[in-house]
Design a protein around this motif. Structure first.
Motif, PDB file in Angstrom:
ATOM      1  N   VAL A 368     -38.561  -4.325  -6.682  1.00 44.52           N
ATOM      2  CA  VAL A 368     -37.761  -3.563  -7.643  1.00 44.52           C
ATOM      3  C   VAL A 368     -37.557  -4.358  -8.932  1.00 44.52           C
ATOM      4  CG1 VAL A 368     -35.477  -2.574  -8.063  1.00 44.52           C
ATOM      5  CG2 VAL A 368     -36.598  -2.221  -5.855  1.00 44.52           C
ATOM      6  N   ARG A 369     -37.419  -5.669  -8.808  1.00 41.40           N
ATOM      7  CA  ARG A 369     -37.191  -6.505  -9.992  1.00 41.40           C
ATOM      8  C   ARG A 369     -38.417  -6.545 -10.895  1.00 41.40           C
ATOM      9  NH1 ARG A 369     -36.753 -11.019  -7.723  1.00 41.40           N
ATOM     10  NH2 ARG A 369     -38.715 -11.961  -8.383  1.00 41.40           N
ATOM     11  N   GLY A 370     -39.592  -6.561 -10.294  1.00 41.54           N
ATOM     12  CA  GLY A 370     -40.816  -6.612 -11.082  1.00 41.54           C
ATOM     13  C   GLY A 370     -40.909  -7.907 -11.869  1.00 41.54           C
ATOM     14  N   SER A 371     -41.106  -7.808 -13.176  1.00 43.44           N
ATOM     15  CA  SER A 371     -41.258  -8.985 -14.031  1.00 43.44           C
ATOM     16  C   SER A 371     -39.935  -9.437 -14.647  1.00 43.44           C
ATOM     17  CB  SER A 371     -42.263  -8.688 -15.148  1.00 43.44           C
ATOM     18  OG  SER A 371     -41.814  -7.590 -15.942  1.00 43.44           O
ATOM     19  N   SER A 372     -38.833  -8.797 -14.268  1.00 43.78           N
ATOM     20  CA  SER A 372     -37.522  -9.191 -14.794  1.00 43.78           C
ATOM     21  C   SER A 372     -37.149 -10.576 -14.274  1.00 43.78           C
ATOM     22  CB  SER A 372     -36.453  -8.178 -14.373  1.00 43.78           C
ATOM     23  OG  SER A 372     -36.771  -6.887 -14.862  1.00 43.78           O
ATOM     24  N   PRO A 373     -36.228 -11.272 -14.957  1.00 43.64           N
ATOM     25  CA  PRO A 373     -35.828 -12.618 -14.515  1.00 43.64           C
ATOM     26  C   PRO A 373     -35.251 -12.604 -13.112  1.00 43.64           C
ATOM     27  CG  PRO A 373     -35.040 -12.185 -16.744  1.00 43.64           C
ATOM     28  CD  PRO A 373     -35.582 -10.894 -16.232  1.00 43.64           C
ATOM     29  N   HIS A 374     -35.450 -13.700 -12.391  1.00 44.92           N
ATOM     30  CA  HIS A 374     -34.951 -13.833 -11.030  1.00 44.92           C
ATOM     31  C   HIS A 374     -33.425 -13.872 -11.035  1.00 44.92           C
ATOM     32  CE1 HIS A 374     -34.384 -15.503  -6.973  1.00 44.92           C
ATOM     33  NE2 HIS A 374     -35.598 -15.046  -6.732  1.00 44.92           N
ATOM     34  N   GLU A 375     -32.799 -13.196 -10.087  1.00 45.92           N
ATOM     35  CA  GLU A 375     -31.335 -13.098 -10.065  1.00 45.92           C
ATOM     36  C   GLU A 375     -30.652 -14.242  -9.331  1.00 45.92           C
ATOM     37  OE1 GLU A 375     -33.258 -10.700  -8.596  1.00 45.92           O
ATOM     38  OE2 GLU A 375     -33.038  -8.845  -9.747  1.00 45.92           O
ATOM     39  N   ASN A 376     -31.419 -15.147  -8.724  1.00 39.67           N
ATOM     40  CA  ASN A 376     -30.840 -16.274  -7.968  1.00 39.67           C
ATOM     41  C   ASN A 376     -29.939 -15.775  -6.841  1.00 39.67           C
ATOM     42  OD1 ASN A 376     -30.405 -18.984  -7.286  1.00 39.67           O
ATOM     43  ND2 ASN A 376     -28.617 -19.162  -8.613  1.00 39.67           N
ATOM     44  N   LEU A 377     -30.464 -14.783  -6.087  1.00 38.42           N
ATOM     45  CA  LEU A 377     -29.756 -14.265  -4.923  1.00 38.42           C
ATOM     46  C   LEU A 377     -30.331 -14.883  -3.655  1.00 38.42           C
ATOM     47  CD1 LEU A 377     -29.666 -10.453  -5.794  1.00 38.42           C
ATOM     48  CD2 LEU A 377     -27.972 -12.201  -6.374  1.00 38.42           C
TER      49      LEU A 377
END
Length: 594
Positions: A368-377
């Protein structure tokens, strides 16, 4: 009577940290949150109290001093730190923070006056020992011989002087690395060596056999990074430490078991009174400290304070738990000895029922995140539904944004629901009617499974084994479940909202929405395996393996994407809420001070 300690750390966000008088304060948090920066600002606050440098974390430090100038000089002398006469003016000088090899420039009288007047900048290096990652591999264990009528000034000299302390220190080292360390007391310089001698020490002169045994052993400062780092930390913490010790990333260069053991040692064996301030990225170090700090017979609890810092909202946020509350964070063995504590080092935690759930949802979130920055979850499991809300509550007490995911049949257990509402801040009266409506709907429907359906399920569970092949515990458990008469909950777990209609459907929708606002996300399609329904779901791990082998996790359904986005948005808003609350509180404090 001399004493020195840090009473309070006043952070820039308005948080006031009260470190234990004798014990450890641990700073945790996500990467790049500023843990090391905070420690450096702490050391600077002692060495250069009026430093004009901008402060990211530490606004000020309150320090306690007891004793006059004479008591301070006497305390130094007891530690082997005495003045040395200058050949030109016959004035006694003490070691500077960075002394030259030839002369010292800090006179005894000046040091006494600095202490007396509370100007600690010039004498701070006697009060604080800072252990930074980049300097921990340096040779900090070798020491020269000294006049034995005077007190030893270096920790290794103390080990040379006391065979009993050396034996105890070597035993601790051997527990970590499987090899003892020794000192050759016949050599002109004092150096720790790695390995057993195998020959008893004798009165001088030593035998050639004994000298050859010592000569065959390598020096500790010539060993690998882990041995040197571990030894340097132990020497300067366990052997007559400074009143304040600052350690940045104690886990550096060490394997996880050694990191855990190091935390045990620092809590249990550091002489009192001593304040230790640690910045760590290691769940192993934190777990080791919590384990050792737990009250056990013969091991009284020392002070332990846990502080989590974060900048994921762009605004510094700190959450401090008093030392008496730390043991409440992870007070059950299942959680204390699990990886749950790793959540403290991330910007958000997603709690799941089992390991397979974690793997699937982590893969879905990546898609779902794709190329967006990593959320550090981080995705963590608690072995079932019963501990979901409890673990969430304890991590939230540390300032960690937490969301939990549970299968739809979570609504089957009234006690679990009430516990979750208590932990997550909900109201039983607000949902009671809807819960009872769903439970009534489920209990009113009983379905007997046909023989052909049972046969089909058993074949899918055991495959085609040979006649004498023993069934696994998981297979037996699955077969037992297949033989049970199904009620409405089995249907709801297989279909979720689709199994309901009318008032029951509306009630379930309200419950899903209500719990989502609390951070508990009920799977609307029933259970994990229902997200990909065209793969048989009789065995979760078989289902999960096929999902990954066929790459089905890369193209989540629209409903699954919406579900995942809802969880992420909750975690983001939760983190922002913590930041907004802190910013509001800081503004209120500023207004009050004006």
């Amino acid at each position: 009577m001399f004493s020195f300690r840090l009473c309070a750390l006043n952070l820039t966000d308005g948080t006031v940290i009260t470190p234990p008088r004798d014990g450890m304060t641990i700073f945790t948090g996500p990467n790049n949150s500023g843990k090391s920066v905070l420690l450096r600002e702490l050391v600077t606050s002692v060495h250069v109290p009026a430093s004009p440098d901008p402060k990211r974390w530490l606004k000020s430090v309150q320090m306690h001093r007891e004793g006059g100038g004479e008591e301070f000089i006497e305390w130094l002398a007891e530690r082997g730190i005495e003045g040395k006469n200058h050949p030109r003016n016959n004035i006694r000088y003490l070691p500077d923070r960075h002394p030259s090899e030839e002369y010292y420039t800090l006179s005894v009288d000046a040091a006494s006056t600095y202490w007396q007047n509370g100007k600690l900048g010039e004498v701070g290096h006697f009060l604080v020992n800072d252990q930074w990652t980049e300097s921990r591999l340096a040779n900090q264990t070798d020491a020269p011989q000294w006049e034995w009528v005077r007190p030893a000034s270096h920790p290794t000299q103390i080990l040379w002087e006391s065979r009993e302390k050396m034996r105890q220190f070597s035993d601790l080292f051997e527990r970590a690395f499987g090899v003892p360390i020794v000192i050759n007391r016949y050599a002109p310089n004092i150096r720790l060596q790695f390995g057993p001698v195998g020959v008893e020490d004798t009165a001088p002169p030593p035998s050639s056999e004994l000298m050859e045994a010592y000569a065959s052993l390598p020096y500790v400062n010539e060993q690998g990074d882990g041995v040197r780092a571990f030894t340097n930390l132990l020497v300067h913490t366990l052997i007559r430490p400074a009143p304040v010790i600052v350690i940045d990333e104690p886990e550096a260069f060490l394997h996880p078991p050694q990191v855990r053991l190091l935390a045990h040692y620092l809590i249990r064996y550091t002489p009192a009174p001593c304040q230790i301030f640690v910045a760590t990225h290691s769940a192993d170090f934190l777990s080791g400290a919590l384990e050792e700090n737990a009250a056990t017979p013969g091991n009284p609890t020392r002070g332990l304070c846990l502080v989590r810092i974060s900048r994921n909202t762009g605004f510094p946020v700190a959450r401090s738990l008093p030392s008496e509350s730390v043991n409440e964070i992870l007070d059950t063995p299942l959680l204390r000895y699990s990886n749950i504590v790793a959540g403290i080092f991330h910007d958000g935690v997603v709690l799941c029922e089992g390991e397979g759930d974690c793997q699937f949802y982590a893969a879905t979130f990546d898609a779902v995140r794709g190329s967006s920055p990593h959320e550090n979850l981080i995705f963590l499991h608690v072995n079932g539904k019963a501990r979901l809300s409890d673990a969430a509550w304890k991590l939230r007490a540390c300032g960690v944004p937490v969301a939990a995911i549970a299968d739809f049949d979570f609504l089957n257990d009234t006690k679990k629901i009430k516990d979750a509402l208590s932990h997550l801040g909900g109201d039983w009266e607000a949902v009671k009617a809807d819960v009872f409506l769903i439970q009534k709907e489920a209990s009113s429907e009983v379905t007997a499974t046909t023989a052909s359906e049972i046969k089909k399920q058993i074949i899918s569970i055991i495959g085609n084994p040979r006649g004498k092949t023993a069934l696994t515990d998981r297979q037996v458990e699955s077969i037992t479940e297949a033989l049970k008469t199904a009620n409405g909950w089995k249907k709801m777990k297989a279909s979720g909202l689709e199994s309901l209609n009318g008032e029951s459907y509306a009630a379930a929708k309200r419950l899903i929405s209500y719990f989502a606002e609390l951070g508990l996300f009920l799977v609307p399609v029933g259970e994990l395996e229902c997200w990909v329904k065209d793969i048989p779901r009789s065995n979760k791990m078989v289902w999960l393996n096929r999902v990954f082998e066929e790459g089905r996790h890369r193209s989540p359904s629209g409903e699954l994407q919406e579900f995942s986005v809802g969880v992420k948005e909750y975690l983001t808003s939760r983190g922002r809420h913590l930041g907004d609350a802190k910013e509001s509180r800081t503004a209120e404090m500023s207004d009050t001070s004006i």
